[in-house]
Design a protein around this motif. Structure first.
Motif, PDB file in Angstrom:
ATOM      1  N   ASP A  12       0.834  -1.208   0.000  1.00  0.00           N
ATOM      2  CA  ASP A  12       0.000   0.000   0.000  1.00  0.00           C
ATOM      3  C   ASP A  12       0.866   1.254   0.000  1.00  0.00           C
ATOM      4  OD1 ASP A  12      -2.456  -0.980  -0.158  1.00  0.00           O
ATOM      5  OD2 ASP A  12      -3.024  -0.665   1.947  1.00  0.00           O
ATOM      6  N   ASP A  13       1.889   1.210   0.828  1.00  0.00           N
ATOM      7  CA  ASP A  13       2.799   2.338   0.937  1.00  0.00           C
ATOM      8  C   ASP A  13       3.532   2.559  -0.398  1.00  0.00           C
ATOM      9  OD1 ASP A  13       4.224   4.377   2.308  1.00  0.00           O
ATOM     10  OD2 ASP A  13       5.880   2.994   2.711  1.00  0.00           O
ATOM     11  N   LEU A  14       3.959   1.464  -1.011  1.00  0.00           N
ATOM     12  CA  LEU A  14       4.629   1.562  -2.322  1.00  0.00           C
ATOM     13  C   LEU A  14       3.696   2.201  -3.348  1.00  0.00           C
ATOM     14  CD1 LEU A  14       6.780  -1.088  -4.124  1.00  0.00           C
ATOM     15  CD2 LEU A  14       4.689  -0.337  -5.232  1.00  0.00           C
ATOM     16  N   SER A  15       2.440   1.739  -3.349  1.00  0.00           N
ATOM     17  CA  SER A  15       1.463   2.243  -4.329  1.00  0.00           C
ATOM     18  C   SER A  15       1.187   3.723  -4.107  1.00  0.00           C
ATOM     19  CB  SER A  15       0.151   1.458  -4.210  1.00  0.00           C
ATOM     20  OG  SER A  15       0.402   0.083  -4.392  1.00  0.00           O
ATOM     21  N   LEU A  16       1.086   4.101  -2.836  1.00  0.00           N
ATOM     22  CA  LEU A  16       0.801   5.495  -2.486  1.00  0.00           C
ATOM     23  C   LEU A  16       1.956   6.402  -2.916  1.00  0.00           C
ATOM     24  CD1 LEU A  16      -1.190   7.328  -0.995  1.00  0.00           C
ATOM     25  CD2 LEU A  16       0.090   6.921   1.104  1.00  0.00           C
ATOM     26  N   ARG A  17       3.172   5.975  -2.632  1.00  0.00           N
ATOM     27  CA  ARG A  17       4.341   6.792  -2.991  1.00  0.00           C
ATOM     28  C   ARG A  17       4.458   6.933  -4.511  1.00  0.00           C
ATOM     29  NH1 ARG A  17       8.627   7.177   1.042  1.00  0.00           N
ATOM     30  NH2 ARG A  17       8.009   6.108   2.944  1.00  0.00           N
ATOM     31  N   ALA A  18       4.213   5.827  -5.208  1.00  0.00           N
ATOM     32  CA  ALA A  18       4.307   5.873  -6.675  1.00  0.00           C
ATOM     33  C   ALA A  18       3.235   6.816  -7.233  1.00  0.00           C
ATOM     34  CB  ALA A  18       4.153   4.469  -7.240  1.00  0.00           C
ATOM     35  N   ALA A  19       2.007   6.691  -6.716  1.00  0.00           N
ATOM     36  CA  ALA A  19       0.911   7.539  -7.192  1.00  0.00           C
ATOM     37  C   ALA A  19       1.202   9.008  -6.891  1.00  0.00           C
ATOM     38  CB  ALA A  19      -0.405   7.110  -6.539  1.00  0.00           C
ATOM     39  N   ASP A  20       1.725   9.287  -5.707  1.00  0.00           N
ATOM     40  CA  ASP A  20       2.038  10.677  -5.350  1.00  0.00           C
ATOM     41  C   ASP A  20       3.080  11.257  -6.297  1.00  0.00           C
ATOM     42  OD1 ASP A  20       0.282  10.758  -3.323  1.00  0.00           O
ATOM     43  OD2 ASP A  20       1.746  10.604  -1.683  1.00  0.00           O
ATOM     44  N   MET A  34      -0.900   1.432  -7.637  1.00  0.00           N
ATOM     45  CA  MET A  34      -0.596   2.830  -7.995  1.00  0.00           C
ATOM     46  C   MET A  34      -1.746   3.412  -8.827  1.00  0.00           C
ATOM     47  SD  MET A  34       2.506   4.324 -10.376  1.00  0.00           S
ATOM     48  CE  MET A  34       1.976   3.680 -11.962  1.00  0.00           C
ATOM     49  N   TYR A  35      -2.199   2.651  -9.828  1.00  0.00           N
ATOM     50  CA  TYR A  35      -3.281   3.165 -10.676  1.00  0.00           C
ATOM     51  C   TYR A  35      -4.568   3.355  -9.853  1.00  0.00           C
ATOM     52  CZ  TYR A  35      -0.314   2.269 -14.764  1.00  0.00           C
ATOM     53  OH  TYR A  35       0.705   2.300 -15.677  1.00  0.00           O
ATOM     54  N   ASP A  36      -4.836   2.421  -8.927  1.00  0.00           N
ATOM     55  CA  ASP A  36      -6.040   2.563  -8.086  1.00  0.00           C
ATOM     56  C   ASP A  36      -6.010   3.889  -7.323  1.00  0.00           C
ATOM     57  OD1 ASP A  36      -6.961   0.144  -8.882  1.00  0.00           O
ATOM     58  OD2 ASP A  36      -6.475  -0.928  -7.031  1.00  0.00           O
ATOM     59  N   ARG A  37      -4.860   4.193  -6.747  1.00  0.00           N
ATOM     60  CA  ARG A  37      -4.714   5.447  -5.978  1.00  0.00           C
ATOM     61  C   ARG A  37      -4.895   6.666  -6.869  1.00  0.00           C
ATOM     62  NH1 ARG A  37      -3.848   4.973  -0.345  1.00  0.00           N
ATOM     63  NH2 ARG A  37      -3.020   2.902  -0.014  1.00  0.00           N
ATOM     64  N   ILE A  38      -4.330   6.594  -8.067  1.00  0.00           N
ATOM     65  CA  ILE A  38      -4.424   7.733  -8.984  1.00  0.00           C
ATOM     66  C   ILE A  38      -5.890   7.971  -9.357  1.00  0.00           C
ATOM     67  CG2 ILE A  38      -3.859   8.492 -11.340  1.00  0.00           C
ATOM     68  CD1 ILE A  38      -1.149   6.980 -10.919  1.00  0.00           C
ATOM     69  N   VAL A  39      -6.592   6.878  -9.646  1.00  0.00           N
ATOM     70  CA  VAL A  39      -8.003   7.001 -10.031  1.00  0.00           C
ATOM     71  C   VAL A  39      -8.809   7.613  -8.884  1.00  0.00           C
ATOM     72  CG1 VAL A  39     -10.079   5.655 -10.590  1.00  0.00           C
ATOM     73  CG2 VAL A  39      -7.927   5.184 -11.784  1.00  0.00           C
ATOM     74  N   GLN A  40      -8.533   7.156  -7.656  1.00  0.00           N
ATOM     75  CA  GLN A  40      -9.224   7.738  -6.475  1.00  0.00           C
ATOM     76  C   GLN A  40      -8.978   9.237  -6.384  1.00  0.00           C
ATOM     77  OE1 GLN A  40      -7.763   5.800  -2.944  1.00  0.00           O
ATOM     78  NE2 GLN A  40      -8.518   3.821  -3.627  1.00  0.00           N
ATOM     79  N   GLN A  41      -7.723   9.628  -6.513  1.00  0.00           N
ATOM     80  CA  GLN A  41      -7.362  11.046  -6.389  1.00  0.00           C
ATOM     81  C   GLN A  41      -7.972  11.866  -7.519  1.00  0.00           C
ATOM     82  OE1 GLN A  41      -5.496  12.681  -4.056  1.00  0.00           O
ATOM     83  NE2 GLN A  41      -5.551  10.780  -2.881  1.00  0.00           N
ATOM     84  N   CYS A  42      -7.903  11.348  -8.735  1.00  0.00           N
ATOM     85  CA  CYS A  42      -8.341  12.129  -9.888  1.00  0.00           C
ATOM     86  C   CYS A  42      -9.851  12.288  -9.928  1.00  0.00           C
ATOM     87  CB  CYS A  42      -7.825  11.509 -11.182  1.00  0.00           C
ATOM     88  SG  CYS A  42      -6.063  11.773 -11.376  1.00  0.00           S
ATOM     89  N   SER A  43     -10.572  11.352  -9.315  1.00  0.00           N
ATOM     90  CA  SER A  43     -12.029  11.490  -9.325  1.00  0.00           C
ATOM     91  C   SER A  43     -12.451  12.721  -8.520  1.00  0.00           C
ATOM     92  CB  SER A  43     -12.697  10.231  -8.778  1.00  0.00           C
ATOM     93  OG  SER A  43     -12.338  10.064  -7.431  1.00  0.00           O
ATOM     94  N   ARG A  44     -11.554  13.222  -7.677  1.00  0.00           N
ATOM     95  CA  ARG A  44     -11.884  14.414  -6.877  1.00  0.00           C
ATOM     96  C   ARG A  44     -11.403  15.700  -7.554  1.00  0.00           C
ATOM     97  NH1 ARG A  44      -8.951  12.077  -2.511  1.00  0.00           N
ATOM     98  NH2 ARG A  44     -10.021  10.189  -1.939  1.00  0.00           N
ATOM     99  N   GLN A  45     -10.737  15.577  -8.670  1.00  0.00           N
ATOM    100  CA  GLN A  45     -10.211  16.772  -9.341  1.00  0.00           C
ATOM    101  C   GLN A  45     -10.913  16.963 -10.679  1.00  0.00           C
ATOM    102  OE1 GLN A  45      -5.913  16.584  -9.639  1.00  0.00           O
ATOM    103  NE2 GLN A  45      -5.797  15.603  -7.644  1.00  0.00           N
ATOM    104  N   TYR A  46     -11.060  18.197 -11.066  1.00  0.00           N
ATOM    105  CA  TYR A  46     -11.769  18.475 -12.306  1.00  0.00           C
ATOM    106  C   TYR A  46     -10.897  18.115 -13.519  1.00  0.00           C
ATOM    107  CZ  TYR A  46     -14.447  21.001 -15.781  1.00  0.00           C
ATOM    108  OH  TYR A  46     -15.155  21.345 -16.891  1.00  0.00           O
TER     109      TYR A  46
END
Ligand code: GLP
Length: 237
Positions: A10-18, A43-55
């Protein structure tokens, strides 16, 4: 080479996504090299989560995938085209014309490879930030052991061990024997590189990379020739 020991997958995925999202924030038109395989899914899961909150997120971003199988249609569930749609492209606002994946069903595969290399060169001359997975045999993209470090995008034959590692994605048993991959020289031209390696299955390859012996029998060792590489390692995957 900067080594980061992550707490877990999880930590690896979060750092990569950040890292990826920071690159987009800094330059919304950035050019990314993107991997497939099991490791980057978090990593992609985290990115998708973050991007759904951004326009706007990927609106002007340009991406180039590292590789694609030869001879299976894009719609095949195990193609990297399907993988990228499933894990990223269907969920973010990327312009499909900016999302490049080699066409493994092109009539003239060599022309397709030349075209792909030229497209990368056209986009800002090179990749800005490239994420890589790591094969158990040290492959990056589909550059198998023995690949010359000056290689460019081309058609390659897959090792039996690589085909076995990906066989569960082909329940009909027809695992492709060839792929198109970016070359090692193409990857090394990326201005920054992040290598992701998680799980006990990668331990041996990680140790070999860490040993720092630069040799074409171990493709990932080419990364020692680059001065902006971060390796994210976790014990779990
Ligand atoms: C595949 C891909 C590589 C990927 C590697 C590791 O064969 N072509 O780009 O990095 O193998 O995959 P995984 O993360 O599933 O172990």
């Amino acid at each position: 080479m900067k080594w980061i020991a992550c707490d877990d997958y999880d930590d690896l995925s979060l750092r990569a996504a950040d890292t990826l999202l920071r690159a987009i924030r800094t330059d919304p038109r950035t050019v990314l090299g993107l991997p497939t395989g099991r490791t980057p899914i978090g990593m992609y899961d985290r990115i998708v989560q973050q991007c759904s909150r951004q326009y706007h997120c990927f609106r002007e971003v340009v991406t180039f995938n590292l590789d694609e199988y030869v001879g299976i249609p894009r719609e095949h569930p195990a193609s990297y085209f399907s993988y990228m749609r499933k894990h990223l492209f269907d969920h973010v606002d990327i312009d499909p014309k900016n999302a490049h994946i080699p066409n493994g069903t092109a009539q003239d595969l060599d022309a397709e490879c030349r075209h792909y290399e030229a497209e990368i060169a056209r986009a800002e001359r090179s990749l800005r930030l490239t994420f890589l997975g790591l094969g158990r045999n040290g492959h990056i993209g589909f550059n198998e052991p023995g690949t010359p470090f000056d290689s460019r995008t081309r058609v390659v034959s897959l090792e039996a061990s690589t085909r076995a590692a990906n066989a569960d994605l082909f329940p009909d048993g027809h695992v492709p024997t060839r792929a198109i991959t970016m070359g090692i020289a193409t990857i090394l031209e990326s201005r920054a590189i992040v290598l992701l390696a998680g799980g006990s299955g990668k331990r041996e390859a990680i140790e070999r990379l860490r040993a720092g012996v630069v040799d074409e029998s171990f493709p990932a060792s080419a990364l020692w020739k680059h001065d902006e590489v971060t390796v994210l390692v976790s014990a779990t995957s």
